[in-house]
Design a protein around this motif. Structure first.
Motif, mmCIF file in Angstrom:
data_model
loop_
_atom_site.group_PDB
_atom_site.id
_atom_site.type_symbol
_atom_site.label_atom_id
_atom_site.label_comp_id
_atom_site.label_asym_id
_atom_site.label_seq_id
_atom_site.Cartn_x
_atom_site.Cartn_y
_atom_site.Cartn_z
ATOM 1 N N LYS A 66 -11.493 -11.941 -4.149
ATOM 2 C CA LYS A 66 -11.199 -13.093 -3.274
ATOM 3 C C LYS A 66 -9.746 -13.539 -3.432
ATOM 4 O O LYS A 66 -9.060 -13.818 -2.446
ATOM 5 N N GLU A 67 -9.289 -13.618 -4.677
ATOM 6 C CA GLU A 67 -7.897 -14.023 -4.948
ATOM 7 C C GLU A 67 -6.920 -13.020 -4.336
ATOM 8 O O GLU A 67 -5.930 -13.400 -3.719
ATOM 9 N N LEU A 68 -7.213 -11.736 -4.509
ATOM 10 C CA LEU A 68 -6.335 -10.700 -3.970
ATOM 11 C C LEU A 68 -6.301 -10.757 -2.442
ATOM 12 O O LEU A 68 -5.233 -10.685 -1.838
ATOM 13 N N ARG A 69 -7.452 -10.915 -1.812
ATOM 14 C CA ARG A 69 -7.516 -10.950 -0.344
ATOM 15 C C ARG A 69 -6.863 -12.206 0.228
ATOM 16 O O ARG A 69 -6.474 -12.228 1.396
ATOM 17 N N ALA A 70 -6.713 -13.245 -0.592
ATOM 18 C CA ALA A 70 -6.087 -14.489 -0.135
ATOM 19 C C ALA A 70 -4.601 -14.558 -0.487
ATOM 20 O O ALA A 70 -3.941 -15.558 -0.195
ATOM 21 N N ASP A 71 -4.061 -13.507 -1.087
ATOM 22 C CA ASP A 71 -2.667 -13.526 -1.517
ATOM 23 C C ASP A 71 -1.728 -13.704 -0.322
ATOM 24 O O ASP A 71 -2.023 -13.278 0.794
ATOM 25 N N SER A 72 -0.585 -14.312 -0.574
ATOM 26 C CA SER A 72 0.378 -14.565 0.503
ATOM 27 C C SER A 72 1.102 -13.291 0.948
ATOM 28 O O SER A 72 1.668 -13.248 2.031
ATOM 29 N N LYS A 73 1.082 -12.243 0.118
ATOM 30 C CA LYS A 73 1.775 -10.995 0.462
ATOM 31 C C LYS A 73 0.802 -10.026 1.134
ATOM 32 O O LYS A 73 -0.158 -9.579 0.515
ATOM 33 N N PRO A 74 1.060 -9.668 2.393
ATOM 34 C CA PRO A 74 0.138 -8.790 3.129
ATOM 35 C C PRO A 74 -0.129 -7.453 2.446
ATOM 36 O O PRO A 74 -1.248 -6.956 2.479
ATOM 37 N N HIS A 75 0.888 -6.859 1.799
ATOM 38 C CA HIS A 75 0.666 -5.561 1.159
ATOM 39 C C HIS A 75 -0.308 -5.666 -0.010
ATOM 40 O O HIS A 75 -1.026 -4.718 -0.311
ATOM 41 N N LEU A 76 -0.378 -6.826 -0.659
ATOM 42 C CA LEU A 76 -1.353 -7.018 -1.739
ATOM 43 C C LEU A 76 -2.753 -7.237 -1.178
ATOM 44 O O LEU A 76 -3.726 -6.718 -1.725
ATOM 45 N N ARG A 77 -2.845 -7.979 -0.096
ATOM 46 C CA ARG A 77 -4.165 -8.256 0.508
ATOM 47 C C ARG A 77 -4.872 -6.986 0.949
ATOM 48 O O ARG A 77 -6.089 -6.933 0.989
#
Length: 127
Positions: A66-77
């Motif tokens: 959930k934290e990863l999918r909500a990250d501000s950086k699109p490449h991380l999401r």
């Protein structure tokens, strides 16, 4: 250039087994002992796939996704996440899928299942 795989598990034994199973794919393996450290590493090192345990102290694998999918950086999401679980019930898998996990592998981890699942999510240029 080989792909980086981030393995997130509180058990050093499980992390070592995963590293051994993935050796034939010629990947760079990065390890994190918990989800908080994994999120820090993801901001520092490019990663192609994350393999994370669901049951970890502190932040569990579902919360990590959930934290990863909500990250501000699109490449991380967009990084594919494979969750590991020892539990057989469908509830955790459903919650993980709703959080944004891409795949699940049952523990004890099978060499074949792990290798084939990781291959599905590797960039095309990787071996």
């Amino acid at each position: 250039m080989s792909a980086n795989i981030l393995v997130v598990d509180d058990s050093p034994t499980v992390r070592n087994i995963i590293k051994i199973y993935l050796m034939n794919l010629r990947l760079s393996i990065i390890e994190a002992e918990d989800a908080t450290r994994a999120l820090q590493l993801l901001r520092l090192v490019p990663v192609s796939v994350v393999i994370a345990d669901i049951n970890m102290p502190g932040m569990d694998g579902i919360t990590f996704v959930k934290e990863l999918r909500a990250d501000s950086k699109p490449h991380l999401r967009g990084i594919p996440v494979i969750l590991l679980t020892a539990e057989k019930g469908g509830d955790l898998r459903q919650r993980g899928a709703e959080a944004g996990a891409n795949a699940f592998i049952q523990k004890p981890v099978s060499h074949h299942d792990l290798t084939e699942t990781v291959r599905q999510y590797l960039p095309q240029a990787a071996p």
